[in-house]
Design an enzyme around this catalytic site. Structure first.
Site, PDB file in Angstrom:
ATOM      1  N   SER A  22       0.826  -1.215   0.000  1.00 18.39           N
ATOM      2  CA  SER A  22       0.000   0.000   0.000  1.00 18.39           C
ATOM      3  C   SER A  22       0.855   1.257   0.000  1.00 18.39           C
ATOM      4  CB  SER A  22      -0.857   0.063   1.267  1.00 18.39           C
ATOM      5  OG  SER A  22      -1.828  -0.920   1.236  1.00 18.39           O
ATOM      6  N   HIS A  53      -3.477   0.905  -5.097  1.00 21.40           N
ATOM      7  CA  HIS A  53      -2.905  -0.282  -5.728  1.00 21.40           C
ATOM      8  C   HIS A  53      -3.274  -0.295  -7.212  1.00 21.40           C
ATOM      9  CE1 HIS A  53      -1.507  -2.854  -2.320  1.00 21.40           C
ATOM     10  NE2 HIS A  53      -2.274  -2.027  -1.655  1.00 21.40           N
ATOM     11  N   HIS A  75      -5.289  -8.983  -1.665  1.00 20.42           N
ATOM     12  CA  HIS A  75      -5.398  -9.254  -0.224  1.00 20.42           C
ATOM     13  C   HIS A  75      -6.546 -10.215   0.026  1.00 20.42           C
ATOM     14  CE1 HIS A  75      -3.739  -5.177  -0.733  1.00 20.42           C
ATOM     15  NE2 HIS A  75      -3.008  -5.448   0.340  1.00 20.42           N
ATOM     16  N   TYR A  77      -8.613  -9.910   2.367  1.00 20.23           N
ATOM     17  CA  TYR A  77      -9.811  -9.146   2.753  1.00 20.23           C
ATOM     18  C   TYR A  77     -10.597  -8.630   1.549  1.00 20.23           C
ATOM     19  CZ  TYR A  77      -6.923  -4.910   2.099  1.00 20.23           C
ATOM     20  OH  TYR A  77      -6.099  -3.936   1.601  1.00 20.23           O
ATOM     21  N   GLU A  78      -9.993  -8.676   0.359  1.00 22.40           N
ATOM     22  CA  GLU A  78     -10.752  -8.271  -0.828  1.00 22.40           C
ATOM     23  C   GLU A  78     -11.699  -9.384  -1.274  1.00 22.40           C
ATOM     24  OE1 GLU A  78      -8.261  -5.827  -3.817  1.00 22.40           O
ATOM     25  OE2 GLU A  78      -6.814  -6.956  -2.654  1.00 22.40           O
ATOM     26  N   ALA A 105       2.798  -2.075   4.058  1.00 18.24           N
ATOM     27  CA  ALA A 105       2.600  -1.053   5.084  1.00 18.24           C
ATOM     28  C   ALA A 105       2.127  -1.808   6.321  1.00 18.24           C
ATOM     29  CB  ALA A 105       1.537  -0.071   4.627  1.00 18.24           C
ATOM     30  N   MET A 202      -1.938  -6.779   6.838  1.00 21.45           N
ATOM     31  CA  MET A 202      -2.989  -7.624   6.254  1.00 21.45           C
ATOM     32  C   MET A 202      -2.535  -8.304   4.966  1.00 21.45           C
ATOM     33  SD  MET A 202      -6.110  -4.913   6.664  1.00 21.45           S
ATOM     34  CE  MET A 202      -6.248  -3.854   8.108  1.00 21.45           C
ATOM     35  N   SER A 203      -1.241  -8.544   4.855  1.00 26.22           N
ATOM     36  CA  SER A 203      -0.758  -9.114   3.586  1.00 26.22           C
ATOM     37  C   SER A 203       0.473  -9.965   3.846  1.00 26.22           C
ATOM     38  CB  SER A 203      -0.405  -7.977   2.612  1.00 26.22           C
ATOM     39  OG  SER A 203       0.704  -7.254   3.096  1.00 26.22           O
ATOM     40  N   ASN A 226       2.003   3.619  10.831  1.00 22.69           N
ATOM     41  CA  ASN A 226       1.196   4.139  11.965  1.00 22.69           C
ATOM     42  C   ASN A 226       1.523   3.311  13.200  1.00 22.69           C
ATOM     43  OD1 ASN A 226      -0.412   2.119  10.176  1.00 22.69           O
ATOM     44  ND2 ASN A 226      -1.271   1.869  12.237  1.00 22.69           N
ATOM     45  N   HIS A 238      -6.879   4.532   6.536  1.00 21.67           N
ATOM     46  CA  HIS A 238      -6.102   4.202   5.341  1.00 21.67           C
ATOM     47  C   HIS A 238      -5.386   5.455   4.821  1.00 21.67           C
ATOM     48  CE1 HIS A 238      -4.921   1.635   2.033  1.00 21.67           C
ATOM     49  NE2 HIS A 238      -5.376   2.513   1.157  1.00 21.67           N
TER      50      HIS A 238
END
Ligand code: HPA
Length: 263
Positions: A22, A53, A75, A77-78, A105, A202-203, A226, A238
């Site tokens: 990201s 992306h 990902h 989550y997609e 990230a 998340m990846s 973050n 995000h």
């Protein structure tokens, strides 16, 4: 069966694959670009749905190495399944890469980490509740892939030395993958800290697992965008992730290019 790729790409024979996380897709533009291939032109290939992306392979030369970048990753989550997440790595492996850089990230859990810092992934924790190797066994018993040294320690130590000589501060730690897409609760972050995680994202982990099974040399590089949930006053967004990645993009580009040169 892997989809057929155009001859211009198969003839290119890349040595290094890079998955850009990201806010890090800009890096592909630092190549001496030889070509691009939009994901939608690859039969059966997923398309990226996350802002920040793009959806293409960009291939060319970087520091004398032949490199293929994924500008845009997929990902869990997609809504993609593990097979779809594995496909790009399998394709790059079939093109002949021997080294894979996975970038992302991540939220910093380790209290020494600040937004804008970088972390070399020393190891990971798969907190996804699934695994891309499920159902992938063959007569060689590849299901039971050894995961005791996923991220190449020789290349990592060379990168650490290079970063120090180049005045780039680089942590080294454990990346924990959640499914997302929501960020974590403070209680989850305290739990992750207690099991040894330094950063959360998340990846990366599905890709690392499949790459390990394929015998690729793997390097993981996180941009700490973050502080993880509960470690700062402000809510997570995000936008913050993208803004921090953007702020440190030149250092990230230098670090990644310097690392590729060490391959
Ligand atoms: N949590 C999960 N994924 C992330 C984060 C986070 O804090 N930051 C960037 N990706």
């Amino acid at each position: 069966m892997l989809p057929k790729l155009p001859d211009c790409l198969t003839n290119f024979c890349p040595e290094v694959g890079i998955v850009l996380g990201s806010g890090l897709g800009f890096f592909a533009e630092s190549l001496d670009v030889c070509g691009r291939l939009a994901y939608e032109q690859i039969p059966g290939f997923p398309t990226s749905t996350v802002p920040g992306h793009a959806g293409q392979f960009v291939y060319g030369k970087l520091k004398g190495r032949k490199v293929i970048c994924m500008q845009g990753r997929f990902h869990y989550y997609e809504g993609y399944n593990m097979e779809q997440l594995s496909l790009p790595i399998q394709l790059m492996s079939s093109l002949g890469i021997s080294t894979l850089f996975l970038t992302n990230a991540a939220g910093g859990i380790n209290t020494l980490y600040k937004p804008g810092d970088f972390m070399l992934i020393a190891d990971h924790i798969n907190f996804l509740g699934t695994n891309p190797l499920i159902g992938k066994g063959d007569e060689n018993g590849l299901l039971f892939t050894d995961m005791s040294a996923v991220y190449d320690s020789n290349l990592r130590s060379q990168i650490r030395v290079w970063a120090k000589d180049s005045d780039i501060s680089l942590h080294e730690g454990v990346y924990l993958a959640t499914t997302g897409p929501c960020y974590e609760t403070p209680a989850e972050i305290r739990a992750f800290a207690s099991i040894g995680a330094d950063a959360v994202g998340m990846s990366t982990v599905p890709e690392a697992i499949i790459a390990r099974q394929l015998g690729l040399r793997i390097i993981g590089l996180s941009c700490i965008t973050n502080l993880a949930a509960g470690l700062s006053e402000s809510p997570l967004s995000h936008d913050e992730v993208s803004q921090t990645a953007d702020k440190v993009k030149n250092i990230f580009a230098r670090l990644l290019a310097g690392s590729v040169e060490l391959v």
